[in-house]
Scaffold this motif. Structure first.
Motif, PDB file in Angstrom:
ATOM      1  N   ASP A  92      87.288  20.499   6.572  1.00  0.00           N
ATOM      2  CA  ASP A  92      87.246  21.923   6.269  1.00  0.00           C
ATOM      3  C   ASP A  92      88.670  22.404   6.037  1.00  0.00           C
ATOM      4  OD1 ASP A  92      87.408  24.909   7.468  1.00  0.00           O
ATOM      5  OD2 ASP A  92      85.419  24.564   6.616  1.00  0.00           O
ATOM      6  N   ALA A  93      88.832  23.392   5.212  1.00  0.00           N
ATOM      7  CA  ALA A  93      90.173  23.876   4.888  1.00  0.00           C
ATOM      8  C   ALA A  93      90.892  24.441   6.101  1.00  0.00           C
ATOM      9  CB  ALA A  93      90.081  24.938   3.797  1.00  0.00           C
ATOM     10  N   VAL A  94      90.133  24.973   7.069  1.00  0.00           N
ATOM     11  CA  VAL A  94      90.746  25.608   8.242  1.00  0.00           C
ATOM     12  C   VAL A  94      90.481  24.810   9.510  1.00  0.00           C
ATOM     13  CG1 VAL A  94      90.860  27.714   9.627  1.00  0.00           C
ATOM     14  CG2 VAL A  94      90.502  27.863   7.152  1.00  0.00           C
ATOM     15  N   ALA A  95      89.210  24.518   9.781  1.00  0.00           N
ATOM     16  CA  ALA A  95      88.841  23.817  11.014  1.00  0.00           C
ATOM     17  C   ALA A  95      88.956  22.305  10.851  1.00  0.00           C
ATOM     18  CB  ALA A  95      87.414  24.182  11.407  1.00  0.00           C
ATOM     19  N   ARG A  96      89.238  21.653  11.964  1.00  0.00           N
ATOM     20  CA  ARG A  96      89.241  20.195  11.986  1.00  0.00           C
ATOM     21  C   ARG A  96      88.138  19.627  12.866  1.00  0.00           C
ATOM     22  NH1 ARG A  96      95.717  19.560  12.928  1.00  0.00           N
ATOM     23  NH2 ARG A  96      96.385  19.268  10.779  1.00  0.00           N
ATOM     24  N   PHE A  97      87.639  20.473  13.791  1.00  0.00           N
ATOM     25  CA  PHE A  97      86.644  19.987  14.755  1.00  0.00           C
ATOM     26  C   PHE A  97      85.509  20.986  14.909  1.00  0.00           C
ATOM     27  CE2 PHE A  97      90.722  18.173  15.872  1.00  0.00           C
ATOM     28  CZ  PHE A  97      90.417  16.817  15.971  1.00  0.00           C
ATOM     29  N   GLU A  98      84.334  20.419  15.134  1.00  0.00           N
ATOM     30  CA  GLU A  98      83.156  21.205  15.441  1.00  0.00           C
ATOM     31  C   GLU A  98      82.667  20.761  16.807  1.00  0.00           C
ATOM     32  OE1 GLU A  98      80.129  22.236  12.192  1.00  0.00           O
ATOM     33  OE2 GLU A  98      79.122  20.679  13.397  1.00  0.00           O
ATOM     34  N   VAL A  99      82.405  21.709  17.684  1.00  0.00           N
ATOM     35  CA  VAL A  99      82.024  21.392  19.066  1.00  0.00           C
ATOM     36  C   VAL A  99      80.714  22.091  19.395  1.00  0.00           C
ATOM     37  CG1 VAL A  99      82.726  21.501  21.495  1.00  0.00           C
ATOM     38  CG2 VAL A  99      84.463  21.169  19.711  1.00  0.00           C
ATOM     39  N   GLU A 100      79.719  21.286  19.733  1.00  0.00           N
ATOM     40  CA  GLU A 100      78.430  21.848  20.156  1.00  0.00           C
ATOM     41  C   GLU A 100      78.451  22.020  21.671  1.00  0.00           C
ATOM     42  OE1 GLU A 100      75.126  19.544  18.847  1.00  0.00           O
ATOM     43  OE2 GLU A 100      75.580  19.808  16.708  1.00  0.00           O
ATOM     44  N   THR A 101      78.123  23.239  22.126  1.00  0.00           N
ATOM     45  CA  THR A 101      78.143  23.535  23.557  1.00  0.00           C
ATOM     46  C   THR A 101      76.820  24.177  23.966  1.00  0.00           C
ATOM     47  OG1 THR A 101      78.875  25.853  23.584  1.00  0.00           O
ATOM     48  CG2 THR A 101      80.565  24.183  23.165  1.00  0.00           C
ATOM     49  N   GLY A 102      76.670  24.357  25.263  1.00  0.00           N
ATOM     50  CA  GLY A 102      75.483  25.024  25.781  1.00  0.00           C
ATOM     51  C   GLY A 102      75.394  26.482  25.359  1.00  0.00           C
ATOM     52  N   LYS A 103      76.480  27.027  24.822  1.00  0.00           N
ATOM     53  CA  LYS A 103      76.488  28.424  24.375  1.00  0.00           C
ATOM     54  C   LYS A 103      76.606  28.536  22.860  1.00  0.00           C
ATOM     55  CE  LYS A 103      78.181  30.610  28.592  1.00  0.00           C
ATOM     56  NZ  LYS A 103      79.115  31.602  29.153  1.00  0.00           N
TER      57      LYS A 103
END
Length: 408
Positions: A145-156
């Motif tokens: 992604d142009a801005v983000a490097r990581f995606e994090v799935e959480t309980g929220k």
């Protein structure tokens, strides 16, 4: 991308994670701190008998190998030199927290470890840090992604960030929430690991062989303890504690980080005494039992247990052969024994090993192979001595990372 975006997501709300979040937030970064546990900073809470040995005044930042172990203890020099014990002490003083030095440079909060936790939470609040806890992390993925490097799935919900900081600690004390999460993330992203084992941990001995000493459980005394040969010998002058299963106390916790399975340790049970000369001198003027004479040099329970091991020692000292007295003195001055193991992560204060420092930048704590991924604190292969050194590594590595995190 439709997810909430942060400059940095920090996983693990222990010492390193809290401090990194606070420092990064105060730089103006948008920060999310996530932890799966019910309670924040539980390891801080239980440390130092509930008063938190938060740093060590004696730490020499120019020679970290003196107080830290790992494949490359020099790795921590950069971070420690940029955030010193004095820097953390200044923060503690700014928050009005009273503290004292116990001994050997060890600093503790006068009142409670809760004061240190409260300080860190206040610092996070000043940095407007979002803090989700308890909140499990179920998946982490690198994204293009142009801005983000990581995606994090959480309980929220799912969040995204430019930077991801792993501050999840080691395997020590699982009952307060310790897991292998950080190591799994390292493996997921191809970051190499050094073998892990319990550190700052009590040592155990074979049940039958230990039986004569099990009766001494609860006895503590000052000793010199050492391990290794002449070249690699490591020694500490600290208190030793006998337990039903083996040995503990500061002396043993310290040496456990250097002890290698299958090798012996050596203990001088009367390091301040010249036992050979004193016993021979007593022979010329005393009719006391050897145990009674010895009780003036070491604790009486220890003296009684020791003389039971040899019939030549169970008599008045004036009737003993010089050879027998010299043998007794030598045995007490150099008690060699080989541990069968340790009490494990259940009672270990830290975890030796972890993320290989060769894979990280010592200036920023960023993984060389995965831009934007950082590892700080105990999850890294840097382990300090007992006495506040591990907390100082947490503060220093967290600060180094926080200063390096890029804004959007």
């Amino acid at each position: 991308m439709t997810h909430s975006f942060y400059d940095a997501i920090i996983i693990g709300a222990g010492a390193a994670g809290l401090f990194c979040a606070a420092r990064a937030g105060q730089r103006g970064l948008k920060v999310l701190l996530v932890d799966h546990s019910d309670k924040v900073a539980e390891k801080i809470r239980i440390s130092g008998g509930g008063r938190c040995n938060f740093t060590n005044r004696d730490l020499d930042v120019r020679a970290p190998h003196r107080h830290f172990v790992g494949q490359n203890p020099q790795f921590c020099r950069s971070a420690l030199s940029r955030f010193t014990p004095g820097d953390f002490i200044a923060l503690v003083e700014r928050h009005g927290i009273a503290y004292h030095e116990k001994h050997k440079g060890q600093l503790f909060a006068d009142h409670s470890a809760e004061d240190i936790i409260g300080m860190l939470r206040s610092e996070c609040a000043d940095g407007q840090v979002d803090h989700w806890q308890p909140c499990p992390v179920t998946r982490i993925a690198a994204v293009d992604d142009a801005v983000a490097r990581f995606e994090v799935e959480t309980g929220k919900g799912t969040v995204a960030a430019r930077s991801l900081v792993i501050a999840t600690g080691g395997l020590s004390i699982p009952k307060i929430g310790a897991t292998d999460f950080g190591y799994r993330i390292a493996s997921q992203f191809g970051v190499p690991l050094i073998d892990r084992r319990p550190g700052l941990v009590p040592l155990t001995f074979d049940g039958a062989a230990w039986e004569p000493y099990a009766q001494l459980a609860g006895l503590a005394l000052a000793v010199e303890i050492s391990t290794g040969g002449k070249k690699e010998r490591m020694a500490f002058m600290e208190d030793l504690l006998f337990t039903h299963r083996g040995l503990s106390g500061p002396a043993v916790l310290q040496i456990s980080s250097y002890w290698q399975p299958g090798t012996p340790i050596a203990i001088d049970l009367a390091p301040a005494e010249d036992l050979a000369a004193q016993l021979l001198d007593a022979k010329a003027r005393s009719r006391k039992l050897i145990a009674n004479e010895l009780a003036g040099k070491v604790p009486a329970r220890l003296a009684d247990a020791w003389v039971q091991q040899d019939g030549d020692w169970q008599r008045p000292i004036n009737e003993a052969a010089d050879k027998a007295l010299l043998r007794l003195a030598q045995r007490l001055s150099r008690w060699e024994l080989t541990p069968t193991g340790t009490e494990g992560y259940r009672k270990a204060e830290v975890t030796l090993g972890g993320v290989d420092t060769k894979a990280l930048s010592q200036q920023t704590m960023e993984a060389r192979s995965q831009p934007g991924l950082y590892f700080i604190g105990e999850v890294v292969d840097i382990t300090g001595w007992l006495g506040g050194y591990n907390f100082q590594w947490a503060w220093a590595s967290a600060n180094a990372c926080a200063q390096a995190l890029p804004p959007q």
